[in-house]
Design a protein around this motif. Structure first.
Motif, PDB file in Angstrom:
ATOM      1  N   ASP A 374       0.839  -1.026   0.198  1.00 20.84           N
ATOM      2  CA  ASP A 374      -0.445   0.123   0.018  1.00 20.84           C
ATOM      3  C   ASP A 374       0.582   1.469   0.042  1.00 20.84           C
ATOM      4  O   ASP A 374       0.059   2.081   0.012  1.00 20.84           O
ATOM      5  CB  ASP A 374      -1.048   0.327   1.248  1.00 20.84           C
ATOM      6  N   GLY A 375       2.312   1.127  -0.845  1.00 20.16           N
ATOM      7  CA  GLY A 375       2.859   2.224   0.289  1.00 20.16           C
ATOM      8  C   GLY A 375       2.315   3.423   1.102  1.00 20.16           C
ATOM      9  O   GLY A 375       2.525   4.329   1.401  1.00 20.16           O
ATOM     10  N   VAL A 376       2.185   3.262   2.840  1.00 20.16           N
ATOM     11  CA  VAL A 376       2.450   3.761   3.084  1.00 20.16           C
ATOM     12  C   VAL A 376       2.718   2.851   4.618  1.00 20.16           C
ATOM     13  O   VAL A 376       3.214   1.383   4.962  1.00 20.16           O
ATOM     14  CB  VAL A 376       0.950   3.582   3.969  1.00 20.16           C
ATOM     15  N   ARG A 400       2.700   7.537   7.625  1.00 15.01           N
ATOM     16  CA  ARG A 400       4.152   7.801   6.288  1.00 15.01           C
ATOM     17  C   ARG A 400       3.714   7.423   5.301  1.00 15.01           C
ATOM     18  O   ARG A 400       4.005   6.083   4.948  1.00 15.01           O
ATOM     19  CB  ARG A 400       5.444   8.084   6.512  1.00 15.01           C
ATOM     20  N   ARG A 401       2.928   8.575   4.348  1.00 17.81           N
ATOM     21  CA  ARG A 401       3.062   7.746   2.848  1.00 17.81           C
ATOM     22  C   ARG A 401       4.700   7.932   2.162  1.00 17.81           C
ATOM     23  O   ARG A 401       5.083   8.632   2.111  1.00 17.81           O
ATOM     24  CB  ARG A 401       2.223   8.673   1.843  1.00 17.81           C
ATOM     25  N   ARG A 403       7.216   5.438  -0.896  1.00 15.12           N
ATOM     26  CA  ARG A 403       7.236   4.306  -1.950  1.00 15.12           C
ATOM     27  C   ARG A 403       8.230   3.161  -1.393  1.00 15.12           C
ATOM     28  O   ARG A 403       8.859   3.676  -0.292  1.00 15.12           O
ATOM     29  CB  ARG A 403       7.820   4.579  -3.067  1.00 15.12           C
TER      30      ARG A 403
END
Length: 426
Positions: A374-376, A400-401, A403
């Motif tokens: 989910d990239g978080v 924190r979003r 990659r």
């Protein structure tokens, strides 16, 4: 709690064959935790910063110096376990069966469609069925031997989760159990990867663990590593200058590990990530001189080397986060030595669940895979004033979003176990 250092086998592995080059990937996840009784429920609660730490309700904790835990309170075993198994299984074994069922369904694994010995089970445990054992010993003391269940002969055993998962799903492949306390969840996955590389198509692995009963509680409290605070918001604050210990908990994650080529050939719904590197070391005996965190640092460096990764390739570290000044200091020193001061984001979402014995590292691995998906990155909660001397780039407050293509999971067991595992996007 058990501090057995050797791995135990719960089944015949068959003749050894040379390992072959293959990618071992995670295709299914099942979670039982104090903040969610499924993978997605846990993940949503984690990103919301929900804490599952509170006063123990399973028994009266007042006589003990530790009274808080990450306790699973809403689990109904009758919804997950057949009636015939309820009398012969411990609470943690029931949680393990539920997590295994979710993981197998998530991976769309149908055991009947694979070779008879095509699915193994390798889990980790630090206590076995302690709650069951405590109850039967109480019967022995109060009522006499005629009142002790015959199932006591195996329900307490640290290999019981492996055995019951195998029986429940008719899984007859190479199986085993690892006992290395908090590090056990990573060690089990690494052992499962060896079996995949040696030709077992699918291995059910990971750990669900805990011993929230008076007998297990005495063992945990005696370690001296848990906080005596009665405030859930301040009891477990790893990497703060006045950290006073961790909080025990129960739960963990079961994962499905497969040969990537075979998984894709059978049309697996998803691949969460690849187990890219792993290493384990052991601390020197107490009193011997040595650089703080040196053995842990070696485990991290060796795991990175096996993964073919440089420190700069790691996007996030899931810390062990023991919560005591000495152990936090040594972990921070190891991370600084490898990544440099504040060289990589670090998080400890176990601050929401407590330390789950062998289940903790397995749950951290599952969390890392969800972070990749989910990239978080979930936060470290309750930590507001990290010790600047640790020079860690802690993710606190909110998720924190970012990659995430690779993650390092670090785990340490009581009295010297160190394990490190690198997982990458497939």
């Amino acid at each position: 709690m058990s501090t057995v250092t050797a791995a135990g086998s719960a089944g015949s592995a068959g003749p050894a064959v040379p390992a072959r080059a293959t990618n071992a990937v995670v295709t299914g996840i099942g979670v039982m935790s104090p903040i969610g009784l499924s993978t997605e429920a846990y993940w949503a609660a984690l990103l919301a910063g929900t804490s599952g730490i509170g006063r123990v309700t399973r028994f009266d904790p007042d006589p003990y110096s530790v009274r808080l835990a990450g306790e699973i309170r809403d689990f109904d075993p009758a919804q997950h376990v057949p009636d015939r198994l309820l009398a012969q299984t411990d609470h943690v074994t029931r949680l393990s069966l539920a997590a295994a069922g979710e993981a197998l369904a998530d991976a769309a694994v149908e055991p009947a469609e694979l070779p008879e010995y095509g699915i193994g089970v390798i889990t980790a445990s630090s206590a076995g069925g302690f709650e069951y054992g405590h109850r039967e010993l109480d019967k022995l003391w109060r009522q006499g031997p005629a009142h002790v269940s015959a199932y006591q002969s195996f329900a307490w055993f640290y290999a019981v989760n492996t055995g019951q998962i195998s029986i429940r799903h008719s899984l007859r492949g190479s199986s085993g159990v690892l006992v290395s306390d908090q590090a056990g969840g990573l060690d089990a996955v690494a052992h499962a990867r060896r079996r995949v590389r040696r030709g077992t198509p699918v291995v059910v692995t990971g750990a669900v663990d805990g011993s929230l009963c008076p007998w297990g509680w005495v063992g945990q409290v005696s370690s001296g590593q848990f906080s005596s605070s009665d405030d859930p918001a301040t009891a477990y604050r790893p990497f703060e200058p006045d950290a006073s210990g961790a909080v025990p908990g129960e739960g963990g994650a079961i994962l499905i590990l497969e040969d990537e080529q075979a998984a894709r050939a059978r049309g697996v719904p998803r691949v969460y990530g690849r187990i890219a590197g792993y290493a384990a070391t052991f601390d020197p005996a107490p009193g011997r001189d040595g650089e703080p965190g040196a053995a842990l640092r070696r485990a991290i460096e060796q795991a990175l080397a096996e993964a073919g990764a440089e420190p700069g390739d790691i996007d996030v570290v899931f810390a062990d986060a023991a919560g005591t000044p000495e152990l936090d200091r040594s972990e921070a020193a190891a991370l600084q030595a490898v990544f440099g001061p504040a060289g990589v984001p670090v998080t400890a979402p176990k601050t929401m669940t407590g330390r789950l014995c062998a289940g903790g590292a397995a749950l951290d691995l599952a969390t890392a895979l969800l972070a990749i998906r989910d990239g978080v990155v979930p936060p470290t909660v309750h930590v507001r004033n990290p010790d600047p001397g640790h020079a860690l780039r802690l993710v606190t407050g909110t998720p924190r979003r970012m990659r995430v293509r690779s993650a390092l999971i670090v785990a340490r067991g009581f009295r010297g176990f160190n394990s490190a595992l690198v997982v990458t996007a497939s």
